[in-house]
Design a protein around this motif. Structure first.
Motif, PDB file in Angstrom:
ATOM      1  N   ARG B  22       0.813  -1.213   0.000  1.00 52.73           N
ATOM      2  CA  ARG B  22       0.000   0.000   0.000  1.00 52.73           C
ATOM      3  C   ARG B  22       0.852   1.272   0.000  1.00 52.73           C
ATOM      4  NH1 ARG B  22      -5.351   1.980   1.577  1.00 52.73           N
ATOM      5  NH2 ARG B  22      -5.138   4.172   1.039  1.00 52.73           N
ATOM      6  N   ASP B  23       1.944   1.269   0.768  1.00 51.89           N
ATOM      7  CA  ASP B  23       2.720   2.498   0.877  1.00 51.89           C
ATOM      8  C   ASP B  23       3.425   2.863  -0.421  1.00 51.89           C
ATOM      9  OD1 ASP B  23       4.290   0.163   1.635  1.00 51.89           O
ATOM     10  OD2 ASP B  23       5.937   1.566   1.922  1.00 51.89           O
ATOM     11  N   LYS B  24       3.370   1.974  -1.432  1.00 51.67           N
ATOM     12  CA  LYS B  24       3.963   2.311  -2.731  1.00 51.67           C
ATOM     13  C   LYS B  24       2.944   3.010  -3.635  1.00 51.67           C
ATOM     14  CE  LYS B  24       8.126   0.580  -2.223  1.00 51.67           C
ATOM     15  NZ  LYS B  24       7.965   0.117  -0.845  1.00 51.67           N
ATOM     16  N   LEU B  25       1.698   3.124  -3.160  1.00 50.89           N
ATOM     17  CA  LEU B  25       0.646   3.664  -4.030  1.00 50.89           C
ATOM     18  C   LEU B  25       0.994   5.050  -4.576  1.00 50.89           C
ATOM     19  CD1 LEU B  25      -2.119   3.728  -5.337  1.00 50.89           C
ATOM     20  CD2 LEU B  25      -3.131   4.314  -3.142  1.00 50.89           C
ATOM     21  N   GLN B  41      -8.319   6.879 -16.528  1.00 51.93           N
ATOM     22  CA  GLN B  41      -9.157   5.921 -15.806  1.00 51.93           C
ATOM     23  C   GLN B  41      -8.555   4.517 -15.920  1.00 51.93           C
ATOM     24  OE1 GLN B  41     -13.208   6.630 -16.886  1.00 51.93           O
ATOM     25  NE2 GLN B  41     -13.927   4.830 -15.813  1.00 51.93           N
ATOM     26  N   GLU B  42      -8.102   4.183 -17.152  1.00 51.11           N
ATOM     27  CA  GLU B  42      -7.534   2.850 -17.383  1.00 51.11           C
ATOM     28  C   GLU B  42      -6.309   2.643 -16.498  1.00 51.11           C
ATOM     29  OE1 GLU B  42      -7.879   5.071 -20.215  1.00 51.11           O
ATOM     30  OE2 GLU B  42      -9.960   4.369 -20.170  1.00 51.11           O
ATOM     31  N   GLU B  46      -5.646  -0.276 -13.714  1.00 54.42           N
ATOM     32  CA  GLU B  46      -4.503  -1.185 -13.778  1.00 54.42           C
ATOM     33  C   GLU B  46      -3.690  -1.142 -12.475  1.00 54.42           C
ATOM     34  OE1 GLU B  46      -2.809  -0.738 -17.709  1.00 54.42           O
ATOM     35  OE2 GLU B  46      -1.200  -2.118 -17.146  1.00 54.42           O
ATOM     36  N   ILE B  47      -3.535   0.073 -11.953  1.00 58.69           N
ATOM     37  CA  ILE B  47      -2.786   0.217 -10.700  1.00 58.69           C
ATOM     38  C   ILE B  47      -3.514  -0.502  -9.570  1.00 58.69           C
ATOM     39  CG2 ILE B  47      -2.004   1.877  -8.954  1.00 58.69           C
ATOM     40  CD1 ILE B  47      -1.642   3.881 -11.300  1.00 58.69           C
ATOM     41  N   SER B  48      -4.818  -0.358  -9.551  1.00 59.63           N
ATOM     42  CA  SER B  48      -5.575  -0.973  -8.456  1.00 59.63           C
ATOM     43  C   SER B  48      -5.483  -2.493  -8.523  1.00 59.63           C
ATOM     44  CB  SER B  48      -7.028  -0.500  -8.471  1.00 59.63           C
ATOM     45  OG  SER B  48      -7.788  -1.280  -9.351  1.00 59.63           O
ATOM     46  N   VAL B  55     -10.484   0.243  -6.740  1.00 56.00           N
ATOM     47  CA  VAL B  55     -10.238   1.435  -7.557  1.00 56.00           C
ATOM     48  C   VAL B  55     -10.647   2.694  -6.785  1.00 56.00           C
ATOM     49  CG1 VAL B  55     -10.583   2.519  -9.796  1.00 56.00           C
ATOM     50  CG2 VAL B  55     -10.754   0.064  -9.590  1.00 56.00           C
ATOM     51  N   SER B  56     -11.706   2.545  -5.981  1.00 56.21           N
ATOM     52  CA  SER B  56     -12.184   3.712  -5.237  1.00 56.21           C
ATOM     53  C   SER B  56     -11.108   4.247  -4.308  1.00 56.21           C
ATOM     54  CB  SER B  56     -13.430   3.339  -4.442  1.00 56.21           C
ATOM     55  OG  SER B  56     -13.117   2.324  -3.516  1.00 56.21           O
ATOM     56  N   LYS B  57     -10.314   3.355  -3.722  1.00 53.16           N
ATOM     57  CA  LYS B  57      -9.230   3.794  -2.825  1.00 53.16           C
ATOM     58  C   LYS B  57      -8.152   4.523  -3.629  1.00 53.16           C
ATOM     59  CE  LYS B  57     -10.123   1.731   1.275  1.00 53.16           C
ATOM     60  NZ  LYS B  57     -10.407   2.463   2.459  1.00 53.16           N
ATOM     61  N   VAL B  58      -7.833   3.955  -4.774  1.00 53.47           N
ATOM     62  CA  VAL B  58      -6.794   4.563  -5.613  1.00 53.47           C
ATOM     63  C   VAL B  58      -7.230   5.963  -6.028  1.00 53.47           C
ATOM     64  CG1 VAL B  58      -5.544   4.404  -7.791  1.00 53.47           C
ATOM     65  CG2 VAL B  58      -5.964   2.343  -6.447  1.00 53.47           C
TER      66      VAL B  58
END
Lengths: 665, 164
Positions: B22-25, B41-42, B46-48, B55-58
């Protein structure tokens, strides 16, 4: 470290390590140093006690680059090539005389180092020619550095006599703008990294905490909590893992001290961070730095790499059983992340929102482990304290505030820049003696100190001493060190509105008093500065209720917000209301802005005698508010005027008058 | 962590992170934005997937910080410093002049995709206020007149290239 420049790590290193470091020291490609296998001669050269060929130092910190140092640098390079002189060009950080940037120092063999200000791409060649002819470029010369045994320049003041520098005490900034920030050897030659060697050799963790506590060093980020005391909380935690975070998220608009330190002397910060991390037994250290400081990040990355290469960082530092890694975390732009718990959340990859304390980060911080957070300036003070002792540090300052404080002096002042003064220096000294007074000799109005959480210092309190406690008595605070000077042409209501606008945008939104309260305060200030023509009866009523509620609202926000950002958010408004009540009154009752800043409160009129009837203003008016025939005096319809000021800008005959208040016409 | 290559794909960037936690987000978001100019958005989806986060957190984290942008950027990014020192030296008039000259508001991009106008809290060059930066290059001690000249230089640069 600074008083006796001849002490270096070699005076502290244990026998077993000296040969290793000598080897590292001699591992140098620069031809000028190759001929010197002798360590002391190398150190001497690195300290610039003499040079073998001309050395040109150019300040390429953010300030310098802003003033055009990159163009100056190119022009210098081209000029040196054309006159066929072999010189060494060294890029340094900010010396702190922002008003004279770009600054170029030149040191010829056998001569002392001379500083030249305002060196642009156009005049650089001429200045260089003069220096090479051993003449002083009178118009641009600033000062020279006193170096024993070198010939000094005639009629050039020494740095310690210079008007901007003479009243300063430069501890944290001692190397900034003087040494090459990317060359670890220059830092070592100036005594750098001796503090780590000494700490690991002579002190226990508790010793370091004790020294720092005894020195009286308090957090320079704004809060002013005694650093040593804070460290002890973390030291006493029995946890395997602990963290030390350096807060370099200098979010206060108007402050740039930390940037200058990291750009100009990154190794000092790293050394301070290593010693501090050792003191609490941290296994990892973080530097949380603004992404808006690309140059500072670059220098810091390079410095960390070098420190690792030299064994000051990493596994088993200097052969001890202490290991430490420093990780750079780039902030993503949120003012609230200056708050400790918000900063921790941000490093953890979350939204940077504060949480209630206790538990304090020193007990439960990053990833739930004991964590200490200090800002850049606090840590930059540590190496010298450890080396020279607590008494040395506490020998200057006031009763409860010891040492020095760096301020970023800016705004309407003649000499802007970085100012490091002893605690207890008066604001008057900083603004008028060091800063040289108000720009264009206008009347002083106020100094804004402490950024969005701070307050204003009016003229009758100019003699107040810089000290954590005394500033609070007049509703201001030390803050991180931004000092913005304002003159009679600045409107204090507008300044309050500016800060409120900033705070309400930066409010994280977690607690209601701050989120909604600051927004409401901004609405009230906006209504005060709004002109009559853009408000209806309901607006006018709203305006009056707002004015009545403003102070009460401020105290609710102060008392019920979760974090320091919210609790101090109303300060700029309260402070300006306290000292500049008349100005608020004229906005509220007379609907005028005496300083002529609040656009909607200005009235535009055309002087019929000066108007030639050229119709230019009528043509340019975006709202058709100007009427008049060709070659006859024009007239502005007040109801239609949107106060954009275009007519005044385009009029060639100065016939458009800006009316600020009843008495000026 | 290697410096991300401009225009690198998200997969390439994520390769630099071994099993990211998580801390790398935030670093991942920063790298993706560096490479692609903004967060599409894409990209966020992909990151999530990679970080095993909703995705909502990202998006929640990305939208919290001022640094992250969700629209493509112009060729030149203008940052107008609105720090205190710049404010008292008249940065609002400089900002107005830019808005008027480019006919855009803060946060917008010109229709030809040449300029994006951003307002930033403080660049940290207060001694030289008012300051703006265009693609990282600083311009100091500005007035409304000076800034218009600077913008024209960039516009002309584009036109002369079109001629070639």
């Amino acid at each position: 470290m600074m008083n006796n420049p001849n002490i270096t790590i070699f005076d502290y290193l244990p026998e077993s390590l000296i040969s290793k470091y000598l080897e590292l020291f001699n591992d140098e490609n620069k031809e000028e140093l190759k001929s010197f296998d002798n360590k002391d001669n190398q150190l001497k050269l690195l300290r610039r006690e003499d040079v073998l060929k001309p050395v040109i130092f150019i300040g390429t910190g953010t300030c310098g680059l802003g003033a055009g140092a990159a163009r100056t640098l190119n022009s210098i390079k081209a000029h040196l090539e054309s006159i066929n002189i072999n010189a060494c060009i060294t890029e340094v950080g900010c010396v702190g005389l922002c008003y004279s940037e770009p600054i170029v120092d030149i040191q010829l063999p056998g001569f002392s180092r001379i500083s030249i200000g305002n060196v642009t791409a156009d005049n650089a060649g001429k200045i260089l020619d003069k220096i090479f002819n051993q003449e002083v470029p009178e118009d641009n010369v600033l000062y020279q550095y006193k170096i024993d045994g070198l010939k000094s320049w005639n009629n050039v003041p020494y740095a310690e006599e210079h008007e901007f520098l003479s009243r300063q005490t430069r501890w944290v900034l001692s190397n900034c703008g003087i040494i090459d920030p990317l060359n670890i050897k220059e830092y070592i030659a100036k005594g750098g990294y001796s503090a780590i060697v000494k700490t690991l050799k002579d002190y226990t963790q508790e010793d370091v905490c004790n020294i720092v506590e005894k020195s009286g060093l308090r957090g320079r980020g704004g809060g002013g909590f005694p650093a040593g005391k804070k460290w002890k909380f973390a030291l006493n935690q029995k946890e395997e893992q602990k963290f030390f975070i350096c807060n370099a998220d200098e979010g206060d608009p108007g402050a740039f001290m930390d940037r200058a330190v990291i750009e100009g002397d990154p190794h000092r910060l790293i050394e301070g961070l290593i010693v501090s991390a050792f003191a609490i037994g941290a296994s990892n250290a973080y530097v949380y730095i603004r992404a808006e400081y690309p140059l500072a990040i670059r220098n810091l990355e390079k410095a960390i790499k070098d420190a690792k290469k030299w064994g000051f960082l990493g596994k088993n530092i200097l052969g001890s059983d202490y290991s430490l890694d420093i990780i750079i975390k780039k902030g993503a732009g949120a003012f609230v992340c200056g708050e400790e718990t918000a900063l921790i959340h941000s490093i953890e990859g979350k939204r940077g929102m504060p949480r209630p304390r206790p538990p304090f980060p020193a007990i439960k911080g990053l990833f739930g482990k004991p964590t200490i957070i200090n800002n850049v300036e606090t840590l930059a003070n540590i190496p010298a304290i450890v080396l020279k002792g607590a008494e040395w540090f506490s020998s200057i300052g006031t009763e409860n505030s010891k040492g020095t404080k760096v301020f970023a002096l800016s705004g309407k002042v003649k000499r802007t820049g970085l100012v490091e003064v002893e605690m207890g220096t008066s604001i008057r000294d900083i603004v008028f003696t060091i800063g040289g007074g108000i720009l264009k000799d206008q009347a002083y109005k106020a100094v804004q100190i402490g950024g969005p959480s701070g307050g204003c210092v009016p003229e009758n309190h100019l003699d107040i001493k810089v000290d954590y406690e005394s500033l609070k008595t007049i509703g201001a605070m030390m803050g991180s060190g931004g000092l913005v000077v304002m003159d009679e042409h600045n409107c204090m209501v507008d300044v309050a509105r500016f800060f409120m606008d900033f705070i309400q945008r930066e409010s994280c939104g977690k607690c209601i008093p701050c989120r909604e309260g600051t927004k409401r305060m901004l609405e009230i200030l906006n209504s005060i500065t709004r002109g009559r023509q853009s408000e209806n009866n309901t607006d006018a009523l709203e305006r009056f209720t707002g004015i009545v509620q403003l102070e009460q609202l401020a105290s609710v926000i102060q008392e019920s917000s979760l974090c320091g950002l919210g609790q101090t958010a109303p300060n700029p408004v309260l402070s300006t209301m306290r000292w500049f009540k008349e100005e608020y009154d004229s906005h509220i009752y007379e609907r005028t802005c005496p300083a002529g800043v609040c656009q909607e409160l200005i009235t535009y009129q055309i002087n019929p005698e000066a108007c030639k009837g050229c119709t230019l203003c009528a043509k340019k008016c975006p709202n058709d508010a100007i009427v008049g025939k060709l070659k006859e005096a024009h007239y502005i319809l007040e109801d239609k005027c949107i106060k954009c000021g275009v007519c005044a800008e385009v009029c060639k005959f100065n016939a458009v008058i800006r009316k600020y208040s009843e008495n000026i016409i | 962590m290697n410096a991300p290559i401009k225009n690198a794909s998200i997969a390439e960037i994520l390769k630099n992170y071994d099993n990211p936690s998580r801390d790398k987000l935030i670093p991942v978001l920063q790298d993706v934005q560096n490479a692609q100019g903004y967060l599409s958005q894409e990209a966020m989806i992909e990151i999530s997937n990679c970080l095993k986060l909703p995705v909502s957190k990202v998006f929640g984290v990305a939208s919290f910080y001022n640094q992250f942008k969700f629209q493509p950027r112009g060729k030149y990014e203008i940052q107008v410093c609105r720090g205190t020192a710049c404010h008292v030296q008249g940065s609002s008039r400089v900002l107005d002049a830019i808005k008027k000259h480019l006919k855009i508001e803060a946060g917008e991009t010109t229709r030809d995709g040449l300029f994006t106008l951003e307002v930033v809290a403080c660049i940290g060059a207060c001694g030289l206020a008012p300051v703006i930066s265009i693609n990282g290059e600083f311009y100091a001690s500005l007035t409304p007149e000076k800034v218009v000249k600077i913008l024209d230089q960039y516009i002309n640069k584009k036109e002369s290239k079109d001629d070639e």
